[in-house]
Design a protein around this motif. Structure first.
Motif: not given
Length: 316
Positions: A115-116, A119-120, A122, A313
């Motif tokens: 996830a990290k 999000h950072q 793409q 979520y």
């Protein structure tokens, strides 16, 4: 936009000394103050204007000249953070990050994506585990959180990694998600799930008694396990039987001994109470997948000692 400076150490061990770090800090501070005053550009904190990267024999310094340079520094820091995350994953030996969707390689399967990094940057970076070391999974979430769809996806990923895996499916609620398996010999629904789990356990028991691991892998997937146990316990009281205890003991033994024999089990449940698993066997799940919104009690129960983000979520 920015200066890139490389400094070679006179002494390779110098970079680890406190004196050297103090010197670097002072030099950077002086350079920044002089440079920014000259160009009348001082945006944000000092940390947004430069970046230092230490290597075994040299170091690199990047200093922003203007606001565009600050963006350059920010991108460099993101790349550095990403490389750090990948190194940590590889060092753990548990997960492997991959840049592209791709096929599963060898004996690893994909569980999801970081996830990290998503999000950072793409970017989809798949999180994979070794099938033989992480054969047991606990999949939990409230009704409608997407458990059945997730299980179908994960089964696809598992069979993509190892098409020869022998899959046993016990679907107590007889849902539409698994109806396509009608006619498959190892597909059990309703109260026939007892026959399914005992058939799987019998095969496991024979392998254990023979003293050798199976060359091919076996996997039992049990959906709505607690509801099935509740039904068995009620019938046991009426018929003076102990089938619920038989099932719990079989699951417990597979969880504790199955890994070395190439037998795995995935339990799907709305709540993963310890009472469902005999002899503390719940601790033997190598993978825990929680879907939907979890209460604080559930977080502590499933991920004891872990710092989880306060985030809700979406479905699935």
């Amino acid at each position: 936009y920015a200066y890139r400076i490389s400094v070679v150490y006179g002494d390779a061990g110098q970079k680890n000394s406190e004196e050297f770090k103090t010197l670097v800090t002072k030099v950077l501070g002086g350079c920044l103050a002089d440079h920014m005053m000259k160009y009348s550009m001082w945006c944000g904190e000092n940390s947004s204007l430069f970046m230092v990267t230490l290597y075994p024999e040299y170091m690199e310094i990047a200093i922003a000249r203007n606001k565009e340079g600050v963006k350059v520094i920010e991108n460099l820091k993101k790349k550095k953070e990403r490389a750090k995350i990948e190194d940590q994953r590889k060092a753990q030996g548990i997960c492997t990050l991959e840049e592209v969707w791709g096929e599963n390689k060898g004996d690893r399967m994909t569980w999801g994506y970081d996830a990290k990094i998503a999000h950072q940057y793409q970017t989809k970076s798949s999180i994979q585990t070794e099938i033989d070391t992480h054969c047991h999974a606990l999949i939990t979430g409230s009704s409608g959180s997407g458990k059945s769809v997730a299980v179908s996806y994960l089964l696809g990923r598992r069979l993509q990694a190892d098409p020869k895996t022998h899959i046993f499916i016990c679907d107590y609620k007889n849902s539409e998600d698994f109806r396509f398996l009608n006619g498959y010999e190892n597909y059990y629904t309703g109260e026939r799930c007892y026959d399914g789990i005992m058939a799987f356990y019998q095969r496991f028991h024979e392998t254990r008694e023979s003293g050798g691991a199976e060359k091919e892998r076996y996997l039992l997937v049990f959906d709505e396990y607690p509801a099935f146990l509740n039904r068995l316990q009620m019938l046991d009281k009426q018929n003076k039987e102990k089938r619920a205890a038989d099932v719990m003991n079989a699951v417990s033994e597979i969880l504790m001994l199955g890994r070395g024999l190439h037998y795995g089990i995935w339990i799907v449940t709305q709540r993963a109470d310890a009472a469902l698993f005999a002899n503390g066997s719940r601790d033997n799940f190598m993978c825990i997948l929680a879907l939907g919104r979890l209460s604080k009690e559930q977080k502590n129960m499933l991920f004891s000692g872990e710092e989880l983000p306060e985030r809700s979520y979406q479905q699935g």
